[in-house]
Design a protein around this motif. Sequence first.
Motif, short mmCIF file in Angstrom:
data_model
loop_
_atom_site.label_atom_id
_atom_site.label_comp_id
_atom_site.label_asym_id
_atom_site.label_seq_id
_atom_site.Cartn_x
_atom_site.Cartn_y
_atom_site.Cartn_z
N ALA A 139 0.83 -1.21 0.00
CA ALA A 139 0.00 0.00 0.00
C ALA A 139 0.86 1.25 0.00
O ALA A 139 0.36 2.35 -0.20
N ARG A 140 2.16 1.10 0.19
CA ARG A 140 3.04 2.26 0.35
C ARG A 140 3.70 2.71 -0.94
O ARG A 140 4.00 3.89 -1.11
N PHE A 141 3.94 1.78 -1.85
CA PHE A 141 4.67 2.11 -3.06
C PHE A 141 3.86 1.79 -4.31
O PHE A 141 2.91 1.00 -4.24
N ILE A 142 4.22 2.39 -5.40
CA ILE A 142 3.57 2.08 -6.67
C ILE A 142 4.22 0.84 -7.25
O ILE A 142 5.40 0.85 -7.61
N ARG A 143 3.46 -0.23 -7.33
CA ARG A 143 3.98 -1.52 -7.77
C ARG A 143 3.04 -2.13 -8.81
O ARG A 143 1.86 -1.82 -8.85
N PRO A 144 3.54 -3.04 -9.63
CA PRO A 144 2.68 -3.71 -10.61
C PRO A 144 1.61 -4.56 -9.92
O PRO A 144 1.82 -5.09 -8.82
N SER A 145 0.47 -4.68 -10.57
CA SER A 145 -0.61 -5.48 -10.02
C SER A 145 -0.34 -6.97 -10.21
O SER A 145 0.50 -7.37 -11.02
N LEU A 146 -1.06 -7.77 -9.46
CA LEU A 146 -0.99 -9.23 -9.59
C LEU A 146 -1.19 -9.66 -11.04
O LEU A 146 -0.45 -10.50 -11.56
N ALA A 147 -2.19 -9.08 -11.70
CA ALA A 147 -2.48 -9.47 -13.08
C ALA A 147 -1.35 -9.06 -14.03
O ALA A 147 -1.02 -9.78 -14.97
N ALA A 148 -0.76 -7.88 -13.79
CA ALA A 148 0.36 -7.44 -14.63
C ALA A 148 1.54 -8.40 -14.49
O ALA A 148 2.20 -8.74 -15.48
N TRP A 149 1.81 -8.82 -13.27
CA TRP A 149 2.89 -9.81 -13.05
C TRP A 149 2.57 -11.12 -13.77
O TRP A 149 3.45 -11.77 -14.34
N THR A 150 1.31 -11.54 -13.70
CA THR A 150 0.89 -12.77 -14.37
C THR A 150 1.13 -12.69 -15.87
O THR A 150 1.67 -13.61 -16.49
N LEU A 151 0.74 -11.56 -16.45
CA LEU A 151 0.92 -11.37 -17.89
C LEU A 151 2.40 -11.29 -18.25
O LEU A 151 2.83 -11.85 -19.26
N TYR A 152 3.17 -10.62 -17.43
CA TYR A 152 4.62 -10.53 -17.63
C TYR A 152 5.25 -11.92 -17.59
O TYR A 152 6.15 -12.24 -18.39
N GLY A 153 4.77 -12.77 -16.70
CA GLY A 153 5.36 -14.10 -16.55
C GLY A 153 4.94 -15.10 -17.61
O GLY A 153 5.73 -15.97 -17.99
#
Length: 447
Positions: A139-153
């Motif tokens: 909640a503190r930093f701007i990070r990729p979403s779970l779905a974005a990580w899934t698509l990246y992987g």
Amino acid sequence: MHSRREILKRLSAGFGYLAFAGIANAQAEKEAPLAPKPSHFPGTAKRVIFLCMSGGPSHVDTFDYKPQLIKDHGKSGHYGSKLLSSPWKFRQRGESGLWVSDLFRNVGEHADDLCLIHSMQCDQPAHPSAVTQMHTGTARFIRPSLAAWTLYGLGTENDSVPGFISMNPMSGNSRNYGSAFLPSIFAGTKVEAGRGNKESVRDISNDMLSRKQQRAQLDLMQTLNRKKLKRDKFQPQVEGVIEAYELAFRMQGAMPDVMDTSKETAATRSMYGVDQEETSTFGTQCLLARRMVESGVRFVEVTQGSWDQHTNLKYEHEAKAKACDKPIAGLLQDLKQRDMLKDTLVIWGGEFGRSPEGQGSAGDGRNHNNKGYTTWMAGGGVKGGFSYGATDEYGYETIENKCHIHDWHATILHLLGLDHERLTYRYAGRDFRLTDVHGVVAKDILA
């Protein structure tokens, strides 16, 4: 005779085609980031549908049966307010005998497909930060979403549709479907659907130009983009623009067909509740989610908001459940009869649960509770008819098999064949991952 301007335009378009062909052959992986990628190990799920219940549905009124709370209704709770028993009866459903409240009678008919995770925890008791942590791990930093990580992987199976679609996401929360420091092509595509308007994907159509004219215009633009990319060596934003333009061009031909639910039979539409006023909105979204994953979309998120009942719990929770109960059951049934549930992971849950104590002047609402709540999964290689973890006798907090958001994320990635510790991206001098330095796979829920 051709004018100097026409000659330059045609030459630019031709160079664009040559440049694209050359780069595509020499750097296929870089130019096709959405191409299917091998998983770290064989996964049981190929795709995900996340039914996001924004606002914090009450676990003690839906899927976490607390007979002691019923028995002690009206007594003083841990925080000074009176304990509030659930207004709805819980019943054991299916052969497995899972306890599901009458709020979700239709979903309860699929109890033997459900894996109830009763021991969820997150770090944030406030909606915005908890929703962000649920999606991105922090909640503190701007990070990729779970779905974005899934698509990246994993990439996606159809390069003419987005790999990640967020249907009717909450306004002002683009971080929840964003890609942060990952290339922007992995961000979610926002789709408006089921709200009384014709289903649409914004900004992909161009009625003023033919496809041939659009292609020529795009080639000229992409030539300039690639020249800048070559000159500057590393420009993730330019790379993202190039990929986004190409995807948008392809989407014009594919997405209208995916979004056309008129091709579905009357029986299918009825199964989702599309033909009934109170279930039409969410039913349409669930039907579209099935059509999307069937067409090759890797991750679809469907959002239903307003589960935040600090007062008037009975009326409001009942209204929210009526709107989504039949559509969710229809989705599970449809996936199962199409033999897709076995490798489609369906997830249901909100950012946290609610307190077992009553709230408000009438004591007919519940406050937030991030220390223990319930989500569930179905299909995609999880145990059906299974209950994992537990909260205490009233539902205040987790006491068995704690499943923190990091553990939840690690488990979802594992089902997809991705090792959360190996799924990393180099940024700002360090390797980042969805689960930061945390996360343990809940192996007990794996089928």
